[in-house]
Design an enzyme around this catalytic site. Structure first.
Site, mmCIF file in Angstrom:
data_model
loop_
_atom_site.group_PDB
_atom_site.id
_atom_site.type_symbol
_atom_site.label_atom_id
_atom_site.label_comp_id
_atom_site.label_asym_id
_atom_site.label_seq_id
_atom_site.Cartn_x
_atom_site.Cartn_y
_atom_site.Cartn_z
ATOM 1 N N SER A 148 9.659 2.654 -2.748
ATOM 2 C CA SER A 148 10.001 1.521 -1.943
ATOM 3 C C SER A 148 11.560 1.292 -1.864
ATOM 4 C CB SER A 148 9.055 0.479 -2.118
ATOM 5 O OG SER A 148 9.689 -0.562 -1.470
ATOM 6 N N TYR A 161 5.160 -5.437 -8.489
ATOM 7 C CA TYR A 161 5.016 -4.204 -7.458
ATOM 8 C C TYR A 161 6.473 -3.236 -7.542
ATOM 9 C CZ TYR A 161 5.515 -2.052 -2.788
ATOM 10 O OH TYR A 161 5.550 -1.369 -1.643
ATOM 11 N N LYS A 165 7.321 0.555 -8.352
ATOM 12 C CA LYS A 165 7.994 1.353 -7.353
ATOM 13 C C LYS A 165 9.151 1.892 -8.007
ATOM 14 C CE LYS A 165 5.076 1.410 -4.069
ATOM 15 N NZ LYS A 165 4.505 2.232 -3.633
HETATM 16 P P1 NAP Z 1 -1.123 -0.239 4.798
HETATM 17 O O1 NAP Z 1 -0.749 -0.380 6.168
HETATM 18 O O2 NAP Z 1 -1.680 -1.422 4.095
HETATM 19 O O3 NAP Z 1 -1.908 1.127 4.467
HETATM 20 C C1 NAP Z 1 -3.087 0.788 3.925
HETATM 21 C C2 NAP Z 1 -3.873 2.322 3.956
HETATM 22 O O4 NAP Z 1 -3.827 2.524 2.415
HETATM 23 C C3 NAP Z 1 -5.169 2.221 4.319
HETATM 24 O O5 NAP Z 1 -5.241 3.621 5.100
HETATM 25 C C4 NAP Z 1 -6.015 1.948 3.136
HETATM 26 O O6 NAP Z 1 -7.411 2.269 3.747
HETATM 27 C C5 NAP Z 1 -5.350 2.686 2.519
HETATM 28 N N1 NAP Z 1 -5.578 2.451 0.937
HETATM 29 C C6 NAP Z 1 -5.571 1.058 0.359
HETATM 30 N N2 NAP Z 1 -5.439 1.117 -1.078
HETATM 31 C C7 NAP Z 1 -5.887 2.156 -1.300
HETATM 32 C C8 NAP Z 1 -6.311 2.912 -2.570
HETATM 33 N N3 NAP Z 1 -6.408 2.157 -3.732
HETATM 34 N N4 NAP Z 1 -6.554 4.010 -2.665
HETATM 35 C C9 NAP Z 1 -6.806 4.803 -1.335
HETATM 36 N N5 NAP Z 1 -6.312 4.474 -0.173
HETATM 37 C C10 NAP Z 1 -6.214 2.790 -0.146
HETATM 38 O O7 NAP Z 1 0.300 0.165 3.902
HETATM 39 P P2 NAP Z 1 1.589 1.075 4.181
HETATM 40 O O8 NAP Z 1 2.586 -0.157 4.626
HETATM 41 O O9 NAP Z 1 1.187 2.086 4.992
HETATM 42 O O10 NAP Z 1 1.959 1.380 2.640
HETATM 43 C C11 NAP Z 1 1.972 2.822 2.491
HETATM 44 C C12 NAP Z 1 2.744 3.056 1.198
HETATM 45 O O11 NAP Z 1 4.383 2.729 1.632
HETATM 46 C C13 NAP Z 1 2.594 2.247 -0.274
HETATM 47 O O12 NAP Z 1 2.805 3.026 -1.081
HETATM 48 C C14 NAP Z 1 3.797 1.332 0.075
HETATM 49 O O13 NAP Z 1 3.939 0.691 -1.123
HETATM 50 C C15 NAP Z 1 4.770 1.893 0.632
HETATM 51 N N6 NAP Z 1 5.814 0.952 1.205
HETATM 52 C C16 NAP Z 1 5.549 0.301 2.433
HETATM 53 C C17 NAP Z 1 6.515 -0.600 2.971
HETATM 54 C C18 NAP Z 1 6.288 -1.281 4.300
HETATM 55 O O14 NAP Z 1 7.150 -2.105 4.613
HETATM 56 N N7 NAP Z 1 4.900 -1.156 5.010
HETATM 57 C C19 NAP Z 1 7.714 -0.560 2.451
HETATM 58 C C20 NAP Z 1 8.149 0.239 1.215
HETATM 59 C C21 NAP Z 1 7.075 1.019 0.765
HETATM 60 P P3 NAP Z 1 -8.759 1.867 3.305
HETATM 61 O O15 NAP Z 1 -8.812 0.248 3.261
HETATM 62 O O16 NAP Z 1 -9.696 2.376 3.665
HETATM 63 O O17 NAP Z 1 -8.628 2.215 1.742
#
Ligand code: NAP
Length: 257
Positions: A148, A161, A165
């Site tokens: 991130s 968090y 990262k």
């Molecule tokens: P999200 O929309 O909340 O995606 C959640 C996904 O993760 C769902 O498919 C959920 O399905 C699954 N999940 C949650 N916990 C899990 C676990 N312990 N094991 C396996 N699957 C799990 O999140 P996102 O924003 O796409 O984030 C994805 C990645 O990008 C993360 O590493 C996050 O830190 C990083 N990131 C995100 C942002 C942002 O702005 N969105 C920014 C920087 C970095 P289930 O509920 O079925 O498990």
């Protein structure tokens, strides 16, 4: 009829964690649209079924299984499914993360700290370790971690968090050096603010949106499609001479931090 954006990943098999929604889903969709056979996964069967159905409806070659990344038997199941269905693994994208608490890094209690590091760092490390026998069989491959922008500049309300990262930036470099001799590239994606459930607090209310967008020169939030495009590049032969690097995909946000 199968619609391919490119044939860059034809013949490759990709395993992607947390890929039934958000950024992981965007990565799964893009890799499959570039020809990869993809194993999607997340904790809940219902989410896996829905994602697989949506991707298959586009003619993409995917299978799915439940996998909570902190559970060893679930991680093993992922790679076994890739091998039994598609014949092996070439690409691992470690995308799952959790953030059970909000607050400064020193306000995080021990149980939340352990949960964050178990899911975000330890599971990524173990996935990378556990995929190695599969990549060695293919005589090479790609490992991509999802960090991130907060890994570079810790966010006040996402203290622990953010530090988890930052650890992934180090893991990327250390693993890249160790695995270079095995023809395995290890790289990392550092998203900015991407419109997903995870980032709802920053993107849903008008006040939060305006404040967040004021830090983004391109004046929009990222999309899972933006993230998928960068990961597809890192997973492809076009990135064969890149290892140990993290690509920030954040609409220019670093220029204003
Ligand atoms: P999200 O929309 O909340 O995606 C959640 C996904 O993760 C769902 O498919 C959920 O399905 C699954 N999940 C949650 N916990 C899990 C676990 N312990 N094991 C396996 N699957 C799990 O999140 P996102 O924003 O796409 O984030 C994805 C990645 O990008 C993360 O590493 C996050 O830190 C990083 N990131 C995100 C942002 C942002 O702005 N969105 C920014 C920087 C970095 P289930 O509920 O079925 O498990």
């Amino acid at each position: 009829m199968r619609f391919l954006l490119s044939s860059r990943l034809l013949g490759k098999v990709a395993v992607i964690t947390a890929s039934t929604d958000g950024i992981g889903y965007g990565i799964a969709e893009r890799l499959a649209k570039e020809g990869a056979k993809v194993v999607v996964s997340s904790r809940k069967q219902k989410n896996v079924d829905t994602a697989v159905e949506k991707l298959k409806a586009q003619g993409l070659n995917v299978v799915g299984t439940t996998c909570h990344v902190a559970k060893k038997e679930d991680r093993s199941k992922l790679f076994q499914l890739a091998e039994s269905t598609f014949g092996g693994v070439d690409i691992l994208v470690s995308n799952a993360a959790t953030n059970p608490t909000m607050g400064g890094v020193l306000d995080c209690d021990e149980s939340a700290w352990d949960k964050i590091f178990e899911t975000n760092v330890k599971a990524s490390y173990l996935l990378a370790k556990e995929v190695l026998p599969y990549l060695h069989k293919r005589k090479g491959g790609k490992i991509i971690f999802v960090s991130s922008i907060a890994g570079y500049n810790p966010m006040n309300l996402l203290g622990a968090y953010s530090v988890s990262k930052t650890a992934l930036l180090g893991l990327t470099k250390a693993a890249a050096v160790q695995l270079a001799k095995d023809n395995i590239n290890v790289n990392c994606l550092a998203p900015g603010i991407v419109q997903t459930k995870f980032a709802e607090a920053l993107t849903s209310s008008e006040f939060a949106r305006t404040e967040a967008l004021s830090h983004i020169p391109l004046n929009r939030f990222g999309t899972p499609t933006d993230m998928g495009a960068t990961v597809a590049f890192l997973a492809s032969d076009d990135a064969n001479y890149i290892t140990g690097e993290t690509i920030i995909v954040a609409g220019g946000m670093t220029s204003k931090l």
